[in-house]
Design an enzyme around this catalytic site. Structure first.
Site, short mmCIF file in Angstrom:
data_model
loop_
_atom_site.label_atom_id
_atom_site.label_comp_id
_atom_site.label_asym_id
_atom_site.label_seq_id
_atom_site.Cartn_x
_atom_site.Cartn_y
_atom_site.Cartn_z
N HIS A 132 9.66 -3.72 0.29
CA HIS A 132 9.89 -2.37 -0.25
C HIS A 132 10.99 -1.58 0.46
CE1 HIS A 132 7.69 0.87 -2.82
NE2 HIS A 132 8.87 0.51 -3.30
N LYS A 170 4.47 -7.26 2.00
CA LYS A 170 5.30 -6.36 1.19
C LYS A 170 6.57 -5.94 1.95
CE LYS A 170 4.86 -1.70 -0.75
NZ LYS A 170 3.88 -0.69 -1.20
N ASP A 192 0.78 2.46 6.24
CA ASP A 192 2.07 3.08 5.92
C ASP A 192 1.97 4.54 5.50
OD1 ASP A 192 0.91 2.57 3.40
OD2 ASP A 192 2.85 2.20 2.46
N ASN A 193 0.80 4.94 5.01
CA ASN A 193 0.57 6.34 4.61
C ASN A 193 -0.91 6.48 4.30
OD1 ASN A 193 2.41 5.11 1.96
ND2 ASN A 193 0.27 5.63 1.60
N ARG A 236 8.22 2.69 5.82
CA ARG A 236 8.61 1.36 6.33
C ARG A 236 9.98 1.41 7.01
NH1 ARG A 236 4.87 -2.28 3.49
NH2 ARG A 236 3.40 -0.67 2.86
N LYS A 296 -2.21 10.28 0.50
CA LYS A 296 -0.86 9.76 0.24
C LYS A 296 -0.01 10.75 -0.54
CE LYS A 296 1.37 6.02 -2.39
NZ LYS A 296 1.16 4.67 -2.95
N CYS A 329 5.58 5.09 0.79
CA CYS A 329 5.86 3.74 1.26
C CYS A 329 7.26 3.41 1.81
CB CYS A 329 5.54 2.82 0.10
SG CYS A 329 5.65 1.15 0.57
N ASP A 344 -1.37 -1.11 3.50
CA ASP A 344 -0.69 -0.27 2.51
C ASP A 344 -1.69 0.70 1.87
OD1 ASP A 344 1.03 0.82 0.71
OD2 ASP A 344 1.60 -1.05 -0.26
N ASP A 345 -1.49 1.98 2.12
CA ASP A 345 -2.35 3.04 1.55
C ASP A 345 -3.77 3.04 2.11
OD1 ASP A 345 -0.09 3.40 0.03
OD2 ASP A 345 -1.07 3.22 -1.93
N HIS A 369 -3.35 -1.29 -1.70
CA HIS A 369 -2.56 -0.58 -2.72
C HIS A 369 -3.05 -1.05 -4.09
CE1 HIS A 369 0.92 0.61 -5.12
NE2 HIS A 369 1.41 1.28 -4.09
N SER A 410 6.11 -2.78 -4.35
CA SER A 410 4.68 -2.56 -4.54
C SER A 410 4.13 -3.45 -5.65
CB SER A 410 4.40 -1.10 -4.91
OG SER A 410 4.80 -0.27 -3.86
MG MG Z 1 1.90 2.78 0.67
#
Ligand code: MG
Length: 453
Positions: free
Chosen positions: A129, A127, A278-279, A75, A299, A71, A31-32, A226, A152
């Site tokens: 989301h 996660k 994810d980004n 996903r 991001k 996010c 994540d991130d 994240h 998150s």
């Molecule tokens: Mg993210």
């Protein structure tokens, strides 16, 4: 009697052949995590020996994309193989919040749902989301098992949390009221975030061991890196890159645990493992924002740093060690997973991904089409070959309104990966081709009912 014995033997042979033919599929989703945050992608300060080894043994992508700049849309696209505009999983609120009414619509077909039909065991760890209401939760979207956070880790801040705590180096570990959920039931609230990566990993290892005789799909979506950033005591203060580096190094350890388990259980040769993010990195978080390396922005933006992410595919003996510069995205994983699992593609659904099998297993090039960069429900940019045109630009955070460009900005990502030199004036022909591709794409887009209002 004899006849039934023969039928039984044939059925047994068929079932074991099917299992051998259906490889396990593991998607590990950070994540991130930025393009420049792993050793094998050039980080000078974060040690990632397990991911570096995975890349050295497998296929490393230099031009791999998440399908969105934030996010929830990202996903949704990964699990459905579709640009988020089609499922309605994008919009002006950007992601789902605890008070959001929407979520991944039940009618969307996820990788888990499709693979379950062909006999796979399915698990989500980490996660989610993609919605907390009935119809959108992991258990409603094809996952037999689920263990993790509903959204998150910075959402649901507790009263009295000081301003700026999210990106602070030592946030209170119980500062956020986010619950830890197992198969729909809250088992801990607030979730103790310092041990999340460790507990996710134990869960993944247990799941893999239990599924040895049955094909499985594991969607392992980490909470970190994240913000707020946490690492287990064993990793705190160990990296050169502060708590961000600690969290990434623990994530790397976790990947090592998963791959070691597959090796030990004799499953490595029949398990496709893909690692990605994810980004891009959340740059406004400063020291805790990671790095997109030489790519521009991070991001939230449709500059390369927002959506181009690390991508590694691993399956020893089946995937030859190599590096590819071709353009692929998380949406391709949907089509690839269904093809490998012998699942039929959903009917009457526009899919945006391709089956990567020829690339993964035969090192063959695939035809390269245009790639579209959306911010929310707006198409901001398009890549065709090495060329990328921006119709609108906006920094990930902090710029309230987008800049529109007519003529569009044009960059050559081979010669100028940092998108510094606009060469639109010299390449009207390229711009015309890209504009044509955008027109054709937009003519085929039926936006889904917006879920992120
Ligand atoms: Mg993210």
């Amino acid at each position: 009697m004899k006849k039934s014995l023969i039928v039984w033997l044939v059925l047994c042979a068929l079932s074991s052949w099917l299992h051998a033919a259906q490889p396990n599929i593991v998607i590990i989703f950070a994540d991130d995590l930025g393009y420049g945050d792993l050793g094998c992608y050039g980080s000078p300060t974060i040690r990632t020996p397990h991911l570096d080894r995975m890349a050295a043994e497998g296929l490393r992508f230099t031009d791999f994309y998440s399908a969105a700049e934030v996010c929830s849309p990202s996903r949704a696209a990964l699990l459905t193989g579709r640009y988020p505009i089609r499922s309605g999983m994008c919009g002006n609120r950007r992601v789902l919040f605890p008070n959001s009414k929407g979520g991944l619509p039940p009618k969307e077909v996820t990788i888990a749902e499709a693979l379950r039909e062909t006999g796979y065991a399915t698990a989500h760890i980490g996660k989610w989301h993609l919605g907390i209401h009935a119809g959108s939760r992991p258990v409603d979207q094809g996952f037999q098992r689920s263990f993790g956070l509903p959204y998150s880790n910075d959402m649901d801040a507790r009263a009295g949390l000081p301003k700026g705590a999210t990106g602070s180096p030592n946030p209170a570990h119980d500062g956020w009221n986010v619950p830890l959920i197992r198969e729909g039931k809250v088992i801990e609230q607030p979730a103790n975030q310092t041990t999340l990566t460790k507990r996710y990993t134990e869960e993944a290892v247990t799941f893999i061991r239990e599924q040895k005789d049955k094909p499985f799909f594991l969607y392992f979506a980490h909470t970190f890196p994240h913000v707020p950033m946490f690492a287990s005591p064993a990793f705190q203060g160990k990296s050169r890159a502060g708590i961000y580096g600690d969290a990434v190094e623990e994530l790397d350890w976790s990947v090592g645990q998963v791959l070691d388990t597959l090796r030990r259980e004799g499953l490595a040769e029949r398990t496709l493992v893909v690692f990605t993010s994810d980004n891009g990195p959340w740059l406004i978080m400063g020291d805790q924002g990671g790095s997109a390396g030489l790519l521009r922005d991070g991001k939230g933006s449709t500059w390369e740093g927002g959506m181009r992410v690390p991508g590694i595919a691993w399956m020893p003996g089946r995937i030859q060690p190599s590096v590819t510069n071709e353009v692929f995205s998380t949406m391709d994983l949907f089509t690839t997973a269904l093809a490998l699992g012998g699942a039929s593609l959903p009917k009457d659904v526009t899919l945006d991904g391709r089956d990567l099998a020829p690339l993964l297993f035969e090192s063959k090039s695939l035809p390269q089409g245009p790639y579209f960069y959306y911010r929310g429900d707006q198409l901001f940019a398009c890549r065709l070959g090495e060329w990328k045109a921006h119709f609108q630009t906006q920094t990930g955070y902090g710029q309230p309104k987008a800049d529109a460009h007519d003529p569009p900005l044009l960059f050559h990502l081979g010669r100028d990966p940092s998108e510094k030199r606009n060469v639109a004036a010299e390449h009207a022909d390229v711009l015309a081709k890209i504009q044509q591709a955008v027109k054709a794409h937009q003519a085929g887009v039926v936006p889904g009912e917006p879920q992120l209002q």
